[in-house]
Design a protein around this motif. Structure first.
Motif, PDB file in Angstrom:
ATOM      1  N   GLN A  48       0.809  -1.219   0.000  1.00  0.00           N
ATOM      2  CA  GLN A  48       0.000   0.000   0.000  1.00  0.00           C
ATOM      3  C   GLN A  48       0.846   1.274   0.000  1.00  0.00           C
ATOM      4  N   THR A  49       2.003   1.248   0.614  1.00  0.00           N
ATOM      5  CA  THR A  49       2.888   2.416   0.612  1.00  0.00           C
ATOM      6  C   THR A  49       3.386   2.673  -0.803  1.00  0.00           C
ATOM      7  N   TRP A  50       3.781   1.621  -1.509  1.00  0.00           N
ATOM      8  CA  TRP A  50       4.229   1.755  -2.887  1.00  0.00           C
ATOM      9  C   TRP A  50       3.091   2.294  -3.761  1.00  0.00           C
ATOM     10  N   ALA A  51       1.892   1.709  -3.622  1.00  0.00           N
ATOM     11  CA  ALA A  51       0.734   2.120  -4.423  1.00  0.00           C
ATOM     12  C   ALA A  51       0.386   3.583  -4.170  1.00  0.00           C
ATOM     13  N   LYS A  52       0.427   4.002  -2.911  1.00  0.00           N
ATOM     14  CA  LYS A  52       0.119   5.390  -2.569  1.00  0.00           C
ATOM     15  C   LYS A  52       1.117   6.335  -3.238  1.00  0.00           C
ATOM     16  N   GLY A  53       2.375   5.957  -3.268  1.00  0.00           N
ATOM     17  CA  GLY A  53       3.395   6.773  -3.917  1.00  0.00           C
ATOM     18  C   GLY A  53       3.146   6.939  -5.407  1.00  0.00           C
ATOM     19  N   ILE A  54       2.710   5.874  -6.067  1.00  0.00           N
ATOM     20  CA  ILE A  54       2.398   5.935  -7.496  1.00  0.00           C
ATOM     21  C   ILE A  54       1.208   6.867  -7.731  1.00  0.00           C
ATOM     22  N   HIS A  55       0.157   6.706  -6.928  1.00  0.00           N
ATOM     23  CA  HIS A  55      -1.021   7.571  -7.074  1.00  0.00           C
ATOM     24  C   HIS A  55      -0.669   9.032  -6.787  1.00  0.00           C
ATOM     25  N   THR A  56       0.145   9.264  -5.793  1.00  0.00           N
ATOM     26  CA  THR A  56       0.563  10.625  -5.469  1.00  0.00           C
ATOM     27  C   THR A  56       1.334  11.231  -6.635  1.00  0.00           C
ATOM     28  N   TYR A  57       2.228  10.469  -7.229  1.00  0.00           N
ATOM     29  CA  TYR A  57       3.040  10.967  -8.337  1.00  0.00           C
ATOM     30  C   TYR A  57       2.168  11.402  -9.514  1.00  0.00           C
ATOM     31  N   TYR A  58       1.159  10.596  -9.826  1.00  0.00           N
ATOM     32  CA  TYR A  58       0.308  10.894 -10.982  1.00  0.00           C
ATOM     33  C   TYR A  58      -0.922  11.735 -10.626  1.00  0.00           C
ATOM     34  N   GLY A  59      -1.084  12.072  -9.346  1.00  0.00           N
ATOM     35  CA  GLY A  59      -2.188  12.928  -8.926  1.00  0.00           C
ATOM     36  C   GLY A  59      -3.546  12.254  -9.007  1.00  0.00           C
ATOM     37  N   THR A  60      -3.565  10.958  -8.749  1.00  0.00           N
ATOM     38  CA  THR A  60      -4.818  10.199  -8.783  1.00  0.00           C
ATOM     39  C   THR A  60      -5.176   9.722  -7.375  1.00  0.00           C
ATOM     40  N   THR A  61      -6.374   9.228  -7.238  1.00  0.00           N
ATOM     41  CA  THR A  61      -6.848   8.730  -5.955  1.00  0.00           C
ATOM     42  C   THR A  61      -6.888   7.210  -5.992  1.00  0.00           C
ATOM     43  N   GLN A  62      -6.317   6.609  -4.970  1.00  0.00           N
ATOM     44  CA  GLN A  62      -6.286   5.157  -4.875  1.00  0.00           C
ATOM     45  C   GLN A  62      -7.671   4.633  -4.483  1.00  0.00           C
ATOM     46  N   SER A  63      -8.178   3.693  -5.252  1.00  0.00           N
ATOM     47  CA  SER A  63      -9.473   3.076  -4.939  1.00  0.00           C
ATOM     48  C   SER A  63      -9.336   2.200  -3.713  1.00  0.00           C
TER      49      SER A  63
END
Length: 68
Positions: A48-63
């Motif tokens: 989840q930490t990795w996924a959050k970083g990806i979403h943060t980078y692209y400015g999206t919201t994690q489902s």
């Protein structure tokens, strides 16, 4: 970008139905500095930490994923 692979959230992609493709609206510089990995060293995509970083980078919201 060469041998570098990228994990991009679906929410960051736009479907172009006329041309039957997805597009990612980022500059080349932004993509070149995006978090990536190589084919022999994949990240733990359930982390989840990795996924959050990806979403943060692209400015999206994690489902939220339902568990149980």
């Amino acid at each position: 970008m060469g041998e570098k692979l990228f994990a991009v959230p679906w929410e960051a992609l736009t479907l172009d139905t006329d041309n039957k493709r997805f597009t990612l609206n980022v500059t080349k510089d932004r993509l070149e500095s995006a978090p990536g990995f190589d084919k022999d060293n994949w990240p733990n995509m359930s982390n989840q930490t990795w996924a959050k970083g990806i979403h943060t980078y692209y400015g999206t919201t994690q489902s939220e994923v339902a568990t149980g």
